[in-house]
Design a protein around this motif. Structure first.
Motif, PDB file in Angstrom:
ATOM      1  N   VAL A  24       0.827  -1.206   0.000  1.00 29.01           N
ATOM      2  CA  VAL A  24       0.000   0.000   0.000  1.00 29.01           C
ATOM      3  C   VAL A  24       0.864   1.260   0.000  1.00 29.01           C
ATOM      4  O   VAL A  24       0.654   2.183  -0.799  1.00 29.01           O
ATOM      5  N   LEU A  25       1.849   1.302   0.885  1.00 25.94           N
ATOM      6  CA  LEU A  25       2.713   2.480   0.949  1.00 25.94           C
ATOM      7  C   LEU A  25       3.541   2.630  -0.329  1.00 25.94           C
ATOM      8  O   LEU A  25       3.772   3.744  -0.806  1.00 25.94           O
ATOM      9  N   GLY A  26       3.973   1.512  -0.890  1.00 27.26           N
ATOM     10  CA  GLY A  26       4.716   1.567  -2.140  1.00 27.26           C
ATOM     11  C   GLY A  26       3.885   2.149  -3.268  1.00 27.26           C
ATOM     12  O   GLY A  26       4.360   2.985  -4.053  1.00 27.26           O
ATOM     13  N   MET A  27       2.628   1.737  -3.350  1.00 25.50           N
ATOM     14  CA  MET A  27       1.740   2.255  -4.394  1.00 25.50           C
ATOM     15  C   MET A  27       1.479   3.748  -4.195  1.00 25.50           C
ATOM     16  O   MET A  27       1.432   4.508  -5.162  1.00 25.50           O
ATOM     17  N   LEU A  28       1.334   4.172  -2.952  1.00 30.68           N
ATOM     18  CA  LEU A  28       1.131   5.596  -2.690  1.00 30.68           C
ATOM     19  C   LEU A  28       2.395   6.393  -2.994  1.00 30.68           C
ATOM     20  O   LEU A  28       2.327   7.520  -3.498  1.00 30.68           O
ATOM     21  N   SER A  29       3.544   5.798  -2.715  1.00 30.68           N
ATOM     22  CA  SER A  29       4.797   6.503  -2.978  1.00 30.68           C
ATOM     23  C   SER A  29       5.026   6.695  -4.472  1.00 30.68           C
ATOM     24  O   SER A  29       5.732   7.619  -4.887  1.00 30.68           O
ATOM     25  N   PHE A  84      23.733   6.752  -0.643  1.00 25.36           N
ATOM     26  CA  PHE A  84      22.942   7.431   0.384  1.00 25.36           C
ATOM     27  C   PHE A  84      21.636   6.713   0.737  1.00 25.36           C
ATOM     28  O   PHE A  84      20.943   7.117   1.668  1.00 25.36           O
ATOM     29  N   GLY A  85      21.301   5.682  -0.024  1.00 24.83           N
ATOM     30  CA  GLY A  85      20.072   4.933   0.233  1.00 24.83           C
ATOM     31  C   GLY A  85      18.967   5.338  -0.726  1.00 24.83           C
ATOM     32  O   GLY A  85      18.735   6.542  -0.923  1.00 24.83           O
ATOM     33  N   PRO A  86      18.277   4.367  -1.338  1.00 23.29           N
ATOM     34  CA  PRO A  86      17.227   4.696  -2.309  1.00 23.29           C
ATOM     35  C   PRO A  86      16.037   5.419  -1.703  1.00 23.29           C
ATOM     36  O   PRO A  86      15.430   6.269  -2.346  1.00 23.29           O
ATOM     37  N   LYS A  87      15.708   5.117  -0.458  1.00 20.65           N
ATOM     38  CA  LYS A  87      14.570   5.774   0.187  1.00 20.65           C
ATOM     39  C   LYS A  87      14.812   7.269   0.322  1.00 20.65           C
ATOM     40  O   LYS A  87      13.951   8.093  -0.023  1.00 20.65           O
ATOM     41  N   ILE A  92      13.782  12.793  -1.605  1.00 16.49           N
ATOM     42  CA  ILE A  92      14.320  14.104  -1.975  1.00 16.49           C
ATOM     43  C   ILE A  92      13.895  14.473  -3.390  1.00 16.49           C
ATOM     44  O   ILE A  92      13.484  15.610  -3.667  1.00 16.49           O
ATOM     45  N   GLY A  93      13.982  13.528  -4.311  1.00 21.76           N
ATOM     46  CA  GLY A  93      13.607  13.789  -5.696  1.00 21.76           C
ATOM     47  C   GLY A  93      12.134  14.130  -5.852  1.00 21.76           C
ATOM     48  O   GLY A  93      11.779  15.072  -6.572  1.00 21.76           O
ATOM     49  N   ILE A  94      11.274  13.384  -5.167  1.00 25.80           N
ATOM     50  CA  ILE A  94       9.833  13.652  -5.245  1.00 25.80           C
ATOM     51  C   ILE A  94       9.506  15.005  -4.623  1.00 25.80           C
ATOM     52  O   ILE A  94       8.666  15.760  -5.138  1.00 25.80           O
ATOM     53  N   ALA A  95      10.162  15.335  -3.523  1.00 27.53           N
ATOM     54  CA  ALA A  95       9.948  16.643  -2.897  1.00 27.53           C
ATOM     55  C   ALA A  95      10.365  17.768  -3.850  1.00 27.53           C
ATOM     56  O   ALA A  95       9.678  18.793  -3.959  1.00 27.53           O
ATOM     57  N   ALA A  96      11.476  17.565  -4.553  1.00 24.59           N
ATOM     58  CA  ALA A  96      11.933  18.566  -5.512  1.00 24.59           C
ATOM     59  C   ALA A  96      10.926  18.740  -6.644  1.00 24.59           C
ATOM     60  O   ALA A  96      10.671  19.861  -7.109  1.00 24.59           O
ATOM     61  N   TYR A  97      10.347  17.630  -7.090  1.00 25.90           N
ATOM     62  CA  TYR A  97       9.298  17.704  -8.112  1.00 25.90           C
ATOM     63  C   TYR A  97       8.109  18.526  -7.622  1.00 25.90           C
ATOM     64  O   TYR A  97       7.595  19.403  -8.337  1.00 25.90           O
ATOM     65  N   GLY A  98       7.671  18.275  -6.394  1.00 28.36           N
ATOM     66  CA  GLY A  98       6.546  19.025  -5.848  1.00 28.36           C
ATOM     67  C   GLY A  98       6.828  20.511  -5.750  1.00 28.36           C
ATOM     68  O   GLY A  98       5.965  21.346  -6.053  1.00 28.36           O
ATOM     69  N   LEU A  99       8.044  20.864  -5.348  1.00 26.23           N
ATOM     70  CA  LEU A  99       8.419  22.271  -5.229  1.00 26.23           C
ATOM     71  C   LEU A  99       8.550  22.956  -6.590  1.00 26.23           C
ATOM     72  O   LEU A  99       8.383  24.171  -6.701  1.00 26.23           O
ATOM     73  N   ALA A 194       3.216  15.354  -2.269  1.00 28.79           N
ATOM     74  CA  ALA A 194       3.144  15.309  -0.808  1.00 28.79           C
ATOM     75  C   ALA A 194       2.770  13.913  -0.322  1.00 28.79           C
ATOM     76  O   ALA A 194       3.372  13.379   0.622  1.00 28.79           O
ATOM     77  N   ILE A 195       1.771  13.308  -0.964  1.00 27.07           N
ATOM     78  CA  ILE A 195       1.367  11.949  -0.595  1.00 27.07           C
ATOM     79  C   ILE A 195       2.530  10.981  -0.787  1.00 27.07           C
ATOM     80  O   ILE A 195       2.804  10.118   0.055  1.00 27.07           O
ATOM     81  N   ALA A 196       3.228  11.120  -1.906  1.00 25.49           N
ATOM     82  CA  ALA A 196       4.335  10.223  -2.216  1.00 25.49           C
ATOM     83  C   ALA A 196       5.484  10.370  -1.223  1.00 25.49           C
ATOM     84  O   ALA A 196       6.092   9.373  -0.812  1.00 25.49           O
ATOM     85  N   VAL A 197       5.784  11.600  -0.836  1.00 28.94           N
ATOM     86  CA  VAL A 197       6.874  11.815   0.115  1.00 28.94           C
ATOM     87  C   VAL A 197       6.543  11.196   1.468  1.00 28.94           C
ATOM     88  O   VAL A 197       7.371  10.495   2.076  1.00 28.94           O
ATOM     89  N   VAL A 198       5.336  11.436   1.956  1.00 30.40           N
ATOM     90  CA  VAL A 198       4.929  10.879   3.254  1.00 30.40           C
ATOM     91  C   VAL A 198       4.957   9.349   3.207  1.00 30.40           C
ATOM     92  O   VAL A 198       5.485   8.697   4.122  1.00 30.40           O
ATOM     93  N   ALA A 199       4.405   8.768   2.148  1.00 33.81           N
ATOM     94  CA  ALA A 199       4.398   7.311   2.012  1.00 33.81           C
ATOM     95  C   ALA A 199       5.818   6.762   1.956  1.00 33.81           C
ATOM     96  O   ALA A 199       6.119   5.727   2.568  1.00 33.81           O
ATOM     97  N   THR A 200       6.692   7.445   1.238  1.00 29.50           N
ATOM     98  CA  THR A 200       8.081   6.992   1.123  1.00 29.50           C
ATOM     99  C   THR A 200       8.771   7.001   2.482  1.00 29.50           C
ATOM    100  O   THR A 200       9.489   6.060   2.836  1.00 29.50           O
TER     101      THR A 200
END
Length: 211
Positions: A24-29, A84-87, A92-99, A194-200
């Protein structure tokens, strides 16, 4: 493997605890990544040529250049994910997309092909590569070996229905509701990020050494 590690119906295991949480969290991420790809790789073309009245050839060249840059940078993202770890890198990448969503659409709405190209290269060529290169490793690390392939495929393919496939339709509808302006659609894209970052951040991937 021992026969005891084999699963007769791995898909069923993916939707049962304890794997259900990762599914579930993976799909949301993935909501952010899927929405981003179909926004920049699909919707942005029709938006530029239809709404903004930019010439088709320069728009297609721009998207192609951005996609080629992304292809070059994805291995770099993979190396960074190993370090640095995929998570962390994915979040970070998804947050940058949102911004970047609102500023990039502001560049689009100048109706200047060079500013349109600048926005596309940044979000599709660079930012998308950051999280796309980390995605496969992240999702593979969510599941034990006996259901890993099924789990990874389920997260990626099933989420594609809402994360990717519906995005151009949703954006078109929101722009229509907003009287032709893109800002309501931008709000939707920021919400997916935002949803993806929280789920990740809630994911609990296995250590890379254990895969």
């Amino acid at each position: 493997r021992d026969s005891g590690d084999r699963v007769a119906v791995p898909l069923r295991e993916v939707f049962k605890p304890p794997a259900l949480r990762s599914t579930v969290l993976g799909m949301l991420s993935r909501w952010g990544e899927g929405a981003a790809f179909n926004t920049w790789g699909v919707f942005a073309i029709s938006y530029a040529t239809g709404t903004l009245k930019l010439d088709k050839i320069p728009v297609l060249v721009t998207v192609t250049v951005a996609a080629l840059l992304m292809a070059v940078l994805i291995p770099v993202s993979g190396l960074l994910a190993d370090r640095f770890g995929p998570k962390r890198l994915y979040a970070i990448g998804i947050a940058a997309y949102g911004l970047a969503v609102f500023p990039v659409f502001a560049l689009f709405d100048t109706r200047n092909i060079w500013l349109y190209a600048l926005g596309m290269v940044l979000v599709f060529g660079v930012v998308h590569a950051v999280f796309y290169g980390a995605q496969g490793t992240l999702y593979a690390s969510l599941f034990p070996a006996r259901i890993r392939y099924t789990g990874l495929s389920t997260v990626y393919q099933l989420s594609g229905v809402y994360a990717s496939g519906l995005t151009p339709l949703i954006l078109t509808a929101l722009i229509g509701v907003a009287g032709g302006t893109p800002w309501l659609a931008c709000g939707y894209l920021v919400a997916t990020a935002a949803i993806a970052v929280v789920a990740t951040l809630l994911l609990k991937p296995r250590a890379l050494a254990d895969l």
